[in-house]
Design a protein around this motif. Structure first.
Motif, PDB file in Angstrom:
ATOM      1  N   ARG A   1       0.804  -1.256   0.013  1.00 58.58           N
ATOM      2  CA  ARG A   1      -0.084  -0.492  -0.328  1.00 58.58           C
ATOM      3  C   ARG A   1       1.338   1.485  -0.220  1.00 58.58           C
ATOM      4  O   ARG A   1       2.035   0.471   0.490  1.00 58.58           O
ATOM      5  N   GLU A   2       0.177   1.959  -0.482  1.00 63.88           N
ATOM      6  CA  GLU A   2       1.419   3.575  -0.349  1.00 63.88           C
ATOM      7  C   GLU A   2      -0.084   4.468  -0.314  1.00 63.88           C
ATOM      8  O   GLU A   2      -0.874   5.210  -0.517  1.00 63.88           O
ATOM      9  N   THR A   3       0.594   5.485   0.367  1.00 62.19           N
ATOM     10  CA  THR A   3       0.018   7.313   1.012  1.00 62.19           C
ATOM     11  C   THR A   3       0.904   7.656  -0.164  1.00 62.19           C
ATOM     12  O   THR A   3       1.355   8.196  -0.140  1.00 62.19           O
ATOM     13  N   CYS A   4       0.212   8.868  -0.803  1.00 61.25           N
ATOM     14  CA  CYS A   4       0.610   9.503  -1.077  1.00 61.25           C
ATOM     15  C   CYS A   4      -0.277  10.861  -1.390  1.00 61.25           C
ATOM     16  O   CYS A   4      -1.522  10.926  -1.154  1.00 61.25           O
ATOM     17  N   LEU A   5       0.812  12.488  -0.675  1.00 60.76           N
ATOM     18  CA  LEU A   5      -0.030  13.819  -0.798  1.00 60.76           C
ATOM     19  C   LEU A   5       0.640  14.713  -2.070  1.00 60.76           C
ATOM     20  O   LEU A   5       1.811  14.392  -2.169  1.00 60.76           O
ATOM     21  N   LEU A   6      -0.044  14.456  -3.157  1.00 63.19           N
ATOM     22  CA  LEU A   6       0.285  15.222  -4.361  1.00 63.19           C
ATOM     23  C   LEU A   6       0.459  17.035  -3.709  1.00 63.19           C
ATOM     24  O   LEU A   6      -0.110  17.242  -3.475  1.00 63.19           O
ATOM     25  N   LEU A   7       2.361  17.676  -4.084  1.00 63.40           N
ATOM     26  CA  LEU A   7       2.010  18.550  -3.835  1.00 63.40           C
ATOM     27  C   LEU A   7       2.342  19.351  -4.819  1.00 63.40           C
ATOM     28  O   LEU A   7       2.049  20.583  -5.213  1.00 63.40           O
ATOM     29  N   GLU A   8       2.442  18.715  -6.066  1.00 64.28           N
ATOM     30  CA  GLU A   8       2.024  19.383  -7.824  1.00 64.28           C
ATOM     31  C   GLU A   8       1.917  18.424  -9.225  1.00 64.28           C
ATOM     32  O   GLU A   8       2.292  17.114  -8.539  1.00 64.28           O
ATOM     33  N   GLY A   9       1.797  19.173  -9.716  1.00 65.47           N
ATOM     34  CA  GLY A   9       1.215  18.166 -11.063  1.00 65.47           C
ATOM     35  C   GLY A   9       0.006  17.878 -10.996  1.00 65.47           C
ATOM     36  O   GLY A   9      -0.803  17.590 -10.074  1.00 65.47           O
ATOM     37  N   ASN A  10       0.077  16.612 -12.517  1.00 67.69           N
ATOM     38  CA  ASN A  10      -1.347  16.354 -12.814  1.00 67.69           C
ATOM     39  C   ASN A  10      -1.308  14.727 -13.015  1.00 67.69           C
ATOM     40  O   ASN A  10      -0.702  15.146 -14.135  1.00 67.69           O
ATOM     41  N   VAL A  11      -2.045  13.791 -13.214  1.00 67.24           N
ATOM     42  CA  VAL A  11      -2.236  12.503 -13.463  1.00 67.24           C
ATOM     43  C   VAL A  11      -3.235  11.686 -13.850  1.00 67.24           C
ATOM     44  O   VAL A  11      -4.343  12.090 -12.632  1.00 67.24           O
ATOM     45  N   MET A  12      -3.186  11.007 -15.047  1.00 68.30           N
ATOM     46  CA  MET A  12      -4.862  10.672 -14.784  1.00 68.30           C
ATOM     47  C   MET A  12      -3.882   9.357 -14.169  1.00 68.30           C
ATOM     48  O   MET A  12      -2.967   8.244 -15.485  1.00 68.30           O
ATOM     49  N   VAL A  13      -4.362   8.195 -13.143  1.00 69.23           N
ATOM     50  CA  VAL A  13      -4.143   7.206 -12.791  1.00 69.23           C
ATOM     51  C   VAL A  13      -5.681   6.095 -13.343  1.00 69.23           C
ATOM     52  O   VAL A  13      -6.893   6.198 -13.175  1.00 69.23           O
ATOM     53  N   THR A  14      -5.063   5.189 -14.262  1.00 68.45           N
ATOM     54  CA  THR A  14      -5.782   4.760 -14.918  1.00 68.45           C
ATOM     55  C   THR A  14      -5.919   2.342 -14.015  1.00 68.45           C
ATOM     56  O   THR A  14      -4.764   1.759 -14.973  1.00 68.45           O
ATOM     57  N   PRO A  15      -6.797   2.431 -13.486  1.00 68.50           N
ATOM     58  CA  PRO A  15      -6.387   1.288 -12.866  1.00 68.50           C
ATOM     59  C   PRO A  15      -6.967  -0.306 -13.602  1.00 68.50           C
ATOM     60  O   PRO A  15      -7.708  -0.248 -14.573  1.00 68.50           O
ATOM     61  N   ASP A  16      -5.834  -1.824 -14.198  1.00 71.69           N
ATOM     62  CA  ASP A  16      -6.229  -2.444 -15.392  1.00 71.69           C
ATOM     63  C   ASP A  16      -8.374  -2.806 -14.519  1.00 71.69           C
ATOM     64  O   ASP A  16      -8.237  -2.773 -13.397  1.00 71.69           O
ATOM     65  N   ARG A  17      -8.538  -2.896 -15.621  1.00 71.15           N
ATOM     66  CA  ARG A  17     -10.088  -3.166 -15.370  1.00 71.15           C
ATOM     67  C   ARG A  17     -10.864  -2.011 -15.102  1.00 71.15           C
ATOM     68  O   ARG A  17     -11.724  -2.601 -13.829  1.00 71.15           O
ATOM     69  N   GLY A  18     -10.231  -0.685 -14.998  1.00 72.32           N
ATOM     70  CA  GLY A  18     -10.666   0.095 -14.037  1.00 72.32           C
ATOM     71  C   GLY A  18     -11.412   1.224 -14.587  1.00 72.32           C
ATOM     72  O   GLY A  18     -11.101   2.151 -15.865  1.00 72.32           O
ATOM     73  N   GLU A  19     -12.312   2.615 -14.448  1.00 66.41           N
ATOM     74  CA  GLU A  19     -12.405   3.775 -14.583  1.00 66.41           C
ATOM     75  C   GLU A  19     -11.491   4.660 -14.675  1.00 66.41           C
ATOM     76  O   GLU A  19     -10.478   4.389 -13.526  1.00 66.41           O
ATOM     77  N   PRO A  20     -10.715   5.728 -15.395  1.00 63.83           N
ATOM     78  CA  PRO A  20      -9.216   6.424 -14.800  1.00 63.83           C
ATOM     79  C   PRO A  20      -9.840   7.550 -13.478  1.00 63.83           C
ATOM     80  O   PRO A  20     -10.828   7.579 -13.250  1.00 63.83           O
ATOM     81  N   VAL A  21      -8.493   7.810 -12.734  1.00 62.10           N
ATOM     82  CA  VAL A  21      -8.930   8.333 -11.732  1.00 62.10           C
ATOM     83  C   VAL A  21      -7.960   9.535 -11.833  1.00 62.10           C
ATOM     84  O   VAL A  21      -7.298   9.526 -12.150  1.00 62.10           O
ATOM     85  N   ARG A  22      -8.352  11.066 -11.528  1.00 61.85           N
ATOM     86  CA  ARG A  22      -7.164  12.192 -12.296  1.00 61.85           C
ATOM     87  C   ARG A  22      -6.601  12.732 -10.989  1.00 61.85           C
ATOM     88  O   ARG A  22      -8.116  13.187  -9.924  1.00 61.85           O
ATOM     89  N   LEU A  23      -6.151  13.188 -10.431  1.00 62.39           N
ATOM     90  CA  LEU A  23      -5.450  13.145  -9.954  1.00 62.39           C
ATOM     91  C   LEU A  23      -4.565  14.749  -9.733  1.00 62.39           C
ATOM     92  O   LEU A  23      -4.175  14.427 -10.380  1.00 62.39           O
ATOM     93  N   GLY A  24      -4.642  15.584  -8.582  1.00 60.19           N
ATOM     94  CA  GLY A  24      -4.174  17.056  -8.713  1.00 60.19           C
ATOM     95  C   GLY A  24      -3.389  17.119  -6.997  1.00 60.19           C
ATOM     96  O   GLY A  24      -3.618  16.638  -6.206  1.00 60.19           O
TER      97      GLY A  24
END
Length: 77
Positions: free
Chosen positions: A26-49
């Motif tokens: 497991r990873e816990t993260c806090l985005l300080l800068e940037g923009n990423v789209m994480v798409t799980p295999d067999r899942g819907e994309p999730v935008r993180l900012g």
């Protein structure tokens, strides 16, 4: 954020890129800068900012699409 001890966590950075990833733990993260789209295999994309605090489950397989350079605090386990 201070209660979570985030300031003591390492920082990871990544430029604009696309890559597959698998979380062995497991990873816990806090985005300080940037923009990423994480798409799980067999899942819907999730935008993180900026400001998003996210927990990514052990065993998760996904694709990262870093759309603006990312800087984040992270902690495994």
């Amino acid at each position: 954020m201070r209660q979570l001890g985030v300031a003591d966590c390492p920082i990871w950075t990544c430029g604009v890129s696309t890559f597959p990833w698998r979380y062995d733990e497991r990873e816990t993260c806090l985005l300080l800068e940037g923009n990423v789209m994480v798409t799980p295999d067999r899942g819907e994309p999730v935008r993180l900012g900026v400001g998003d605090l996210v927990v990514l489950a052990a065993g998760l397989r996904c694709n990262w699409d870093v759309q603006a350079p990312v800087r984040k605090h992270y902690r495994f386990g």
